[in-house]
Write a protein that holds these residues in place. Sequence first.
Motif, short mmCIF file in Angstrom:
data_model
loop_
_atom_site.label_atom_id
_atom_site.label_comp_id
_atom_site.label_asym_id
_atom_site.label_seq_id
_atom_site.Cartn_x
_atom_site.Cartn_y
_atom_site.Cartn_z
N TYR A 1 -16.54 -50.34 0.61
CA TYR A 1 -17.12 -51.54 0.03
C TYR A 1 -16.41 -51.86 -1.27
CZ TYR A 1 -19.93 -49.03 -3.53
OH TYR A 1 -20.35 -48.27 -4.59
N VAL A 2 -16.57 -53.09 -1.74
CA VAL A 2 -16.02 -53.51 -3.03
C VAL A 2 -17.11 -54.21 -3.82
CG1 VAL A 2 -13.64 -53.73 -2.16
CG2 VAL A 2 -15.17 -55.72 -2.11
N GLU A 3 -16.86 -54.30 -5.12
CA GLU A 3 -17.81 -54.96 -6.02
C GLU A 3 -17.17 -56.10 -6.80
OE1 GLU A 3 -20.98 -51.64 -7.40
OE2 GLU A 3 -18.96 -51.33 -8.21
N ASP A 4 -15.85 -56.16 -6.84
CA ASP A 4 -15.19 -57.12 -7.72
C ASP A 4 -13.85 -57.54 -7.15
OD1 ASP A 4 -13.52 -54.91 -8.17
OD2 ASP A 4 -14.57 -54.35 -10.02
N VAL A 5 -13.22 -58.49 -7.84
CA VAL A 5 -11.95 -59.03 -7.38
C VAL A 5 -10.86 -57.98 -7.41
CG1 VAL A 5 -11.35 -59.93 -9.67
CG2 VAL A 5 -10.32 -60.95 -7.63
N ALA A 6 -10.93 -57.02 -8.33
CA ALA A 6 -9.91 -55.97 -8.37
C ALA A 6 -9.92 -55.16 -7.07
CB ALA A 6 -10.14 -55.05 -9.57
N GLY A 7 -11.11 -54.87 -6.55
CA GLY A 7 -11.20 -54.16 -5.28
C GLY A 7 -10.60 -54.96 -4.14
N VAL A 8 -10.85 -56.27 -4.14
CA VAL A 8 -10.29 -57.13 -3.10
C VAL A 8 -8.76 -57.12 -3.16
CG1 VAL A 8 -10.08 -59.53 -2.32
CG2 VAL A 8 -12.32 -58.62 -2.96
N VAL A 9 -8.21 -57.26 -4.36
CA VAL A 9 -6.75 -57.32 -4.50
C VAL A 9 -6.12 -55.96 -4.19
CG1 VAL A 9 -4.84 -57.79 -6.08
CG2 VAL A 9 -6.86 -59.25 -6.09
N GLU A 10 -6.81 -54.87 -4.53
CA GLU A 10 -6.29 -53.56 -4.13
C GLU A 10 -6.18 -53.44 -2.62
OE1 GLU A 10 -7.63 -50.69 -7.87
OE2 GLU A 10 -8.89 -50.82 -6.09
N LEU A 11 -7.12 -54.02 -1.90
CA LEU A 11 -7.03 -54.01 -0.45
C LEU A 11 -5.91 -54.91 0.06
CD1 LEU A 11 -10.83 -53.90 0.41
CD2 LEU A 11 -9.15 -52.08 0.78
N VAL A 12 -5.66 -56.02 -0.64
CA VAL A 12 -4.51 -56.86 -0.29
C VAL A 12 -3.21 -56.08 -0.52
CG1 VAL A 12 -3.21 -58.94 -0.90
CG2 VAL A 12 -5.71 -59.02 -0.74
N GLN A 13 -3.15 -55.32 -1.60
CA GLN A 13 -1.98 -54.48 -1.85
C GLN A 13 -1.74 -53.52 -0.68
OE1 GLN A 13 0.64 -53.96 -3.40
NE2 GLN A 13 1.04 -51.77 -3.22
N MET A 14 -2.82 -53.12 -0.03
CA MET A 14 -2.71 -52.25 1.15
C MET A 14 -2.65 -53.06 2.45
SD MET A 14 -2.39 -49.37 -0.25
CE MET A 14 -2.47 -48.29 1.17
N ASN A 15 -2.22 -54.33 2.31
CA ASN A 15 -1.90 -55.19 3.46
C ASN A 15 -3.14 -55.65 4.23
OD1 ASN A 15 1.08 -54.86 3.16
ND2 ASN A 15 0.56 -52.74 3.62
N THR A 16 -4.28 -55.77 3.55
CA THR A 16 -5.47 -56.35 4.18
C THR A 16 -5.36 -57.86 4.16
OG1 THR A 16 -6.86 -54.49 3.54
CG2 THR A 16 -7.97 -56.56 4.03
N LEU A 17 -5.66 -58.49 5.28
CA LEU A 17 -5.69 -59.95 5.37
C LEU A 17 -7.10 -60.48 5.56
CD1 LEU A 17 -2.55 -60.76 7.55
CD2 LEU A 17 -2.75 -60.61 5.07
N GLU A 18 -7.93 -59.79 6.37
CA GLU A 18 -9.28 -60.27 6.67
C GLU A 18 -10.33 -59.29 6.17
OE1 GLU A 18 -10.06 -61.25 10.72
OE2 GLU A 18 -8.23 -62.41 10.98
N PHE A 19 -11.49 -59.84 5.79
CA PHE A 19 -12.62 -59.06 5.30
C PHE A 19 -13.85 -59.36 6.15
CE2 PHE A 19 -9.65 -59.48 1.88
CZ PHE A 19 -9.71 -58.28 1.18
N HIS A 20 -14.45 -58.31 6.71
CA HIS A 20 -15.59 -58.45 7.63
C HIS A 20 -16.75 -57.58 7.13
CE1 HIS A 20 -13.33 -60.21 11.24
NE2 HIS A 20 -12.39 -60.00 10.32
N PRO A 21 -17.75 -58.16 6.45
CA PRO A 21 -18.88 -57.36 5.97
C PRO A 21 -19.98 -57.18 7.01
CG PRO A 21 -19.07 -59.60 5.18
CD PRO A 21 -17.78 -59.54 5.96
N TRP A 22 -20.77 -56.14 6.79
CA TRP A 22 -22.01 -55.93 7.56
C TRP A 22 -23.03 -57.00 7.19
CZ3 TRP A 22 -24.33 -50.50 8.65
CH2 TRP A 22 -23.36 -49.64 9.19
N GLY A 23 -24.07 -57.08 8.02
CA GLY A 23 -25.22 -57.91 7.70
C GLY A 23 -26.28 -57.15 6.93
N ALA A 24 -25.88 -56.10 6.23
CA ALA A 24 -26.79 -55.31 5.39
C ALA A 24 -26.00 -54.81 4.19
CB ALA A 24 -27.35 -54.12 6.18
N ARG A 25 -26.73 -54.38 3.16
CA ARG A 25 -26.10 -53.92 1.93
C ARG A 25 -26.06 -52.40 1.86
NH1 ARG A 25 -29.66 -57.89 -1.85
NH2 ARG A 25 -31.15 -57.33 -0.25
N ILE A 26 -25.23 -51.90 0.99
CA ILE A 26 -24.98 -50.45 0.97
C ILE A 26 -26.19 -49.66 0.52
CG2 ILE A 26 -22.50 -50.71 0.61
CD1 ILE A 26 -23.04 -49.98 -2.38
N ASP A 27 -27.11 -50.27 -0.25
CA ASP A 27 -28.26 -49.51 -0.74
C ASP A 27 -29.32 -49.30 0.34
OD1 ASP A 27 -28.72 -52.30 -0.86
OD2 ASP A 27 -30.42 -51.98 -2.20
#
Length: 291
Positions: A93-119
């Motif tokens: 999971y991510v919480e902020d834009v830095a996490g998103v960009v780190e995943l882009v650095q690892m060649n992520t193009l698409e993001f698919h979340p669950w219909g529930a939260r981590i807590d």
Amino acid sequence: MATLTVAGVRVTHPEREVFGPGGPTKGEVAGYYEAVAPWMLPELSRRPLSLVRCPGGLGSACFFQKHHADTLGAHVKPVTLLEKDGDQARYIYVEDVAGVVELVQMNTLEFHPWGARIDDPDKPDRLIFDLDPAPGLSWEAVVAGARDIRVRLGDAGLDSFVRTSGGKGLHVVAPFRRGPSWDGVKTFCEGVADAMVADAPDRYIAQASKSRREGLIFIDWLRNTRGATSVTGWSLRARDGATVAMPVRWDDIARLGSGAAFDWKKALKRARALRADPWAAMATLDQTLPR
């Protein structure tokens, strides 16, 4: 080696053509996600994720990833979840834009979340219907299908929201107060889809059977199960043209003409011009999934 800093994250090989000639480079993909993050993160943050990673761009093999690895980046967080076989595994999971960009650095193009939260991953808080038309069906038929779902959900006391899929169809999403189980959500969504098929068998199908789908819209309700995911709003799609899954207003859909109406450049322009989130009420609606 060329590098670029985006949202405080070092992006290597920013010149690499991810989507082929004329498409966004790796650096432009990172810049895109930094620009749209204020609109995207409310739907994405603090939810288990599946990623579509394409290490060699679209010309290479892409794959889904749901399990965490320490190499993904310091802002890409792990959450331990129980799997179907009873084992535990670390999900992403991510919480902020830095996490998103780190995943882009690892060649992520698409993001698919669950219909529930981590807590509370076993207490979903949203449902989704994905309308997937057979080849040759008109956009008007897809729009009519989405509006049909909206009316049926409204009759059940649920306001809903719509987005383009970045492909052929539309997604209808409804939030609700946490409490129902995944089985309860699945049963409700299956019932809506089955009722639509019963009323209009010449327009809809609710079974994932390509051999029987000619001339019909598949109402995909199967994403409403534990561990299933759906692409988030503002996510790029790993497709030619770098199309985007775009949250829109109900009044907008008829004139869009296609589920791929937004590419990355149009999405960037929209993100910069948008004054209010068309899905802002997702976070504040207090509605209950009926039994």
